[in-house]
Scaffold this motif. Structure first.
Motif, PDB file in Angstrom:
ATOM      1  N   MET A   1     -29.079  14.035  32.497  1.00  0.00           N
ATOM      2  CA  MET A   1     -29.268  15.480  32.383  1.00  0.00           C
ATOM      3  C   MET A   1     -29.228  16.093  33.787  1.00  0.00           C
ATOM      4  O   MET A   1     -29.685  15.484  34.751  1.00  0.00           O
ATOM      5  N   THR A   2     -28.660  17.284  33.854  1.00  0.00           N
ATOM      6  CA  THR A   2     -28.494  17.955  35.136  1.00  0.00           C
ATOM      7  C   THR A   2     -29.262  19.267  35.147  1.00  0.00           C
ATOM      8  O   THR A   2     -29.188  20.058  34.204  1.00  0.00           O
ATOM      9  N   LEU A   3     -29.993  19.496  36.235  1.00  0.00           N
ATOM     10  CA  LEU A   3     -30.688  20.751  36.472  1.00  0.00           C
ATOM     11  C   LEU A   3     -30.041  21.415  37.676  1.00  0.00           C
ATOM     12  O   LEU A   3     -29.916  20.800  38.742  1.00  0.00           O
ATOM     13  N   ALA A   4     -29.599  22.660  37.509  1.00  0.00           N
ATOM     14  CA  ALA A   4     -29.055  23.418  38.637  1.00  0.00           C
ATOM     15  C   ALA A   4     -30.179  24.210  39.293  1.00  0.00           C
ATOM     16  O   ALA A   4     -31.066  24.732  38.609  1.00  0.00           O
ATOM     17  N   LEU A   5     -30.164  24.274  40.615  1.00  0.00           N
ATOM     18  CA  LEU A   5     -31.160  25.049  41.356  1.00  0.00           C
ATOM     19  C   LEU A   5     -30.439  26.086  42.194  1.00  0.00           C
ATOM     20  O   LEU A   5     -29.521  25.764  42.959  1.00  0.00           O
ATOM     21  N   LEU A   6     -30.848  27.344  42.056  1.00  0.00           N
ATOM     22  CA  LEU A   6     -30.284  28.429  42.843  1.00  0.00           C
ATOM     23  C   LEU A   6     -31.235  28.737  43.999  1.00  0.00           C
ATOM     24  O   LEU A   6     -32.372  29.149  43.776  1.00  0.00           O
ATOM     25  N   HIS A   7     -30.762  28.498  45.221  1.00  0.00           N
ATOM     26  CA  HIS A   7     -31.570  28.705  46.428  1.00  0.00           C
ATOM     27  C   HIS A   7     -30.985  29.843  47.264  1.00  0.00           C
ATOM     28  O   HIS A   7     -29.775  30.088  47.232  1.00  0.00           O
ATOM     29  N   THR A   8     -31.836  30.478  48.059  1.00  0.00           N
ATOM     30  CA  THR A   8     -31.341  31.431  49.049  1.00  0.00           C
ATOM     31  C   THR A   8     -31.561  30.918  50.472  1.00  0.00           C
ATOM     32  O   THR A   8     -31.411  31.656  51.433  1.00  0.00           O
ATOM     33  N   SER A   9     -31.923  29.644  50.593  1.00  0.00           N
ATOM     34  CA  SER A   9     -32.017  28.995  51.906  1.00  0.00           C
ATOM     35  C   SER A   9     -31.772  27.503  51.727  1.00  0.00           C
ATOM     36  O   SER A   9     -32.259  26.900  50.758  1.00  0.00           O
ATOM     37  N   PRO A  10     -31.049  26.884  52.667  1.00  0.00           N
ATOM     38  CA  PRO A  10     -30.802  25.442  52.565  1.00  0.00           C
ATOM     39  C   PRO A  10     -32.050  24.599  52.794  1.00  0.00           C
ATOM     40  O   PRO A  10     -32.050  23.407  52.462  1.00  0.00           O
ATOM     41  N   VAL A  11     -33.126  25.188  53.329  1.00  0.00           N
ATOM     42  CA  VAL A  11     -34.336  24.397  53.585  1.00  0.00           C
ATOM     43  C   VAL A  11     -34.951  23.870  52.282  1.00  0.00           C
ATOM     44  O   VAL A  11     -35.709  22.900  52.298  1.00  0.00           O
ATOM     45  N   HIS A  12     -34.618  24.498  51.157  1.00  0.00           N
ATOM     46  CA  HIS A  12     -35.210  24.077  49.889  1.00  0.00           C
ATOM     47  C   HIS A  12     -34.601  22.787  49.351  1.00  0.00           C
ATOM     48  O   HIS A  12     -35.233  22.097  48.552  1.00  0.00           O
ATOM     49  N   VAL A  13     -33.404  22.461  49.769  1.00  0.00           N
ATOM     50  CA  VAL A  13     -32.703  21.318  49.184  1.00  0.00           C
ATOM     51  C   VAL A  13     -33.485  20.012  49.364  1.00  0.00           C
ATOM     52  O   VAL A  13     -33.777  19.317  48.382  1.00  0.00           O
ATOM     53  N   PRO A  14     -33.883  19.632  50.601  1.00  0.00           N
ATOM     54  CA  PRO A  14     -34.631  18.381  50.740  1.00  0.00           C
ATOM     55  C   PRO A  14     -36.013  18.423  50.095  1.00  0.00           C
ATOM     56  O   PRO A  14     -36.521  17.392  49.633  1.00  0.00           O
ATOM     57  N   VAL A  15     -36.617  19.612  50.028  1.00  0.00           N
ATOM     58  CA  VAL A  15     -37.937  19.746  49.395  1.00  0.00           C
ATOM     59  C   VAL A  15     -37.856  19.358  47.918  1.00  0.00           C
ATOM     60  O   VAL A  15     -38.656  18.550  47.415  1.00  0.00           O
ATOM     61  N   PHE A  16     -36.879  19.914  47.223  1.00  0.00           N
ATOM     62  CA  PHE A  16     -36.767  19.647  45.789  1.00  0.00           C
ATOM     63  C   PHE A  16     -36.206  18.253  45.515  1.00  0.00           C
ATOM     64  O   PHE A  16     -36.557  17.634  44.508  1.00  0.00           O
ATOM     65  N   ASP A  17     -35.364  17.742  46.412  1.00  0.00           N
ATOM     66  CA  ASP A  17     -34.906  16.364  46.261  1.00  0.00           C
ATOM     67  C   ASP A  17     -36.088  15.399  46.355  1.00  0.00           C
ATOM     68  O   ASP A  17     -36.195  14.442  45.580  1.00  0.00           O
ATOM     69  N   ALA A  18     -36.997  15.656  47.303  1.00  0.00           N
ATOM     70  CA  ALA A  18     -38.164  14.785  47.469  1.00  0.00           C
ATOM     71  C   ALA A  18     -39.089  14.864  46.256  1.00  0.00           C
ATOM     72  O   ALA A  18     -39.619  13.850  45.794  1.00  0.00           O
ATOM     73  N   LEU A  19     -39.282  16.072  45.731  1.00  0.00           N
ATOM     74  CA  LEU A  19     -40.125  16.230  44.545  1.00  0.00           C
ATOM     75  C   LEU A  19     -39.503  15.515  43.342  1.00  0.00           C
ATOM     76  O   LEU A  19     -40.199  14.894  42.547  1.00  0.00           O
ATOM     77  N   ARG A  20     -38.181  15.604  43.227  1.00  0.00           N
ATOM     78  CA  ARG A  20     -37.481  14.904  42.139  1.00  0.00           C
ATOM     79  C   ARG A  20     -37.669  13.392  42.279  1.00  0.00           C
ATOM     80  O   ARG A  20     -37.991  12.700  41.313  1.00  0.00           O
ATOM     81  N   ASP A  21     -37.480  12.878  43.494  1.00  0.00           N
ATOM     82  CA  ASP A  21     -37.602  11.443  43.710  1.00  0.00           C
ATOM     83  C   ASP A  21     -39.013  10.948  43.390  1.00  0.00           C
ATOM     84  O   ASP A  21     -39.190   9.843  42.864  1.00  0.00           O
ATOM     85  N   ALA A  22     -40.016  11.764  43.710  1.00  0.00           N
ATOM     86  CA  ALA A  22     -41.406  11.357  43.527  1.00  0.00           C
ATOM     87  C   ALA A  22     -41.852  11.434  42.072  1.00  0.00           C
ATOM     88  O   ALA A  22     -42.634  10.592  41.613  1.00  0.00           O
ATOM     89  N   GLY A  23     -41.356  12.445  41.345  1.00  0.00           N
ATOM     90  CA  GLY A  23     -41.925  12.654  40.020  1.00  0.00           C
ATOM     91  C   GLY A  23     -40.961  12.719  38.864  1.00  0.00           C
ATOM     92  O   GLY A  23     -41.380  12.695  37.693  1.00  0.00           O
ATOM     93  N   HIS A  24     -39.647  12.819  39.157  1.00  0.00           N
ATOM     94  CA  HIS A  24     -38.691  13.013  38.067  1.00  0.00           C
ATOM     95  C   HIS A  24     -37.448  12.144  38.266  1.00  0.00           C
ATOM     96  O   HIS A  24     -36.330  12.655  38.350  1.00  0.00           O
ATOM     97  N   PRO A  25     -37.628  10.826  38.360  1.00  0.00           N
ATOM     98  CA  PRO A  25     -36.473   9.945  38.550  1.00  0.00           C
ATOM     99  C   PRO A  25     -35.494  10.074  37.388  1.00  0.00           C
ATOM    100  O   PRO A  25     -35.904  10.226  36.242  1.00  0.00           O
ATOM    101  N   GLY A  26     -34.227  10.053  37.713  1.00  0.00           N
ATOM    102  CA  GLY A  26     -33.210  10.180  36.674  1.00  0.00           C
ATOM    103  C   GLY A  26     -32.735  11.599  36.448  1.00  0.00           C
ATOM    104  O   GLY A  26     -31.740  11.820  35.747  1.00  0.00           O
ATOM    105  N   LEU A  27     -33.433  12.568  37.042  1.00  0.00           N
ATOM    106  CA  LEU A  27     -33.021  13.966  36.918  1.00  0.00           C
ATOM    107  C   LEU A  27     -31.974  14.274  37.990  1.00  0.00           C
ATOM    108  O   LEU A  27     -32.238  14.127  39.182  1.00  0.00           O
TER     109      LEU A  27
END
Length: 208
Positions: A1-27
């Motif tokens: 399953m794929t979740l799209a994220l709409l950001h207005t700054s590139p700083v959010h990309v690693p933040v949400f990748d880390a949260l995904r890795d920690a709590g939502h593997p496979g997303l």
């Protein structure tokens, strides 16, 4: 399953990748970064970018996104409004945080730019419903200039200092997702709420 994220700054990309890795593997996350949306929304109002936001989200859905998460508080309501048209859930990252905040009686909202306050206050009022909540606001002088200059450490330190200066509140809301890491820098005993963790959890559930 794929979740799209709409950001207005590139700083959010690693933040949400880390949260995904920690709590939502496979997303699978698909990041859409469009810094110009925030600049134009601040200048002309969020509705000025509604058409472009709708087109971006429609493209994400066409590419297979099962849900979309908007991580920008300023354009969150505009993005969320597209859900009915697109046929998939479109969530704003700060709604779960707002729901938690208005369970308290006295809330202080901290923002780095004044333009974030109106959509955040409207969201808090929507989540509060008939419940009476005392909401006050603080705009952190100089914080956004540091963010735009790439001084993330200085930005977070100013936000944390603003949170620590709050005395009479039951909860502190960090209005922008970019502020989240300031939570670990605060010394206050008042709960400090940020949006990325609960926002991603809600979006992950919606994408399933």
């Amino acid at each position: 399953m794929t979740l799209a994220l709409l950001h207005t700054s590139p700083v959010h990309v690693p933040v949400f990748d880390a949260l995904r890795d920690a709590g939502h593997p496979g997303l699978a996350l698909r990041h859409l970064v469009h810094e110009d949306l925030l600049a134009r929304a601040r200048e002309s109002g969020p509705e000025a970018v509604a058409g472009e936001v709708g087109a971006l989200l429609a493209g994400a859905v066409a590419d297979g996104a099962r849900a979309v998460l908007c991580t920008c508080s300023t354009i969150g309501a505009v993005a969320e409004a597209e859900s009915a048209t697109l046929g998939v859930p479109v969530l704003r990252v700060d709604r779960p945080m707002a729901a938690a905040a208005v369970a308290q009686d006295r809330v202080v909202v901290i923002a780095a730019i004044a333009g974030t306050l109106a959509p955040t206050l409207a969201l808090l009022a929507e989540e509060a419903g008939d419940r009476s909540v005392d909401v006050r606001t603080v705009v952190v002088d100089g914080a956004w200039a540091r963010f735009e200059a790439g001084d993330r450490e200085g930005y977070l330190d100013l936000v944390a200092a603003a949170a620590d200066a709050v005395t009479d509140a039951d909860a502190i809301v960090l209005a922008q997702a970019s502020m989240a890491d300031a939570v670990t820098r605060t010394g206050t005993r008042i709960p400090v709420l940020s949006s990325p963790g609960p926002g991603l959890a809600a979006a992950a559930a919606a994408a399933r």
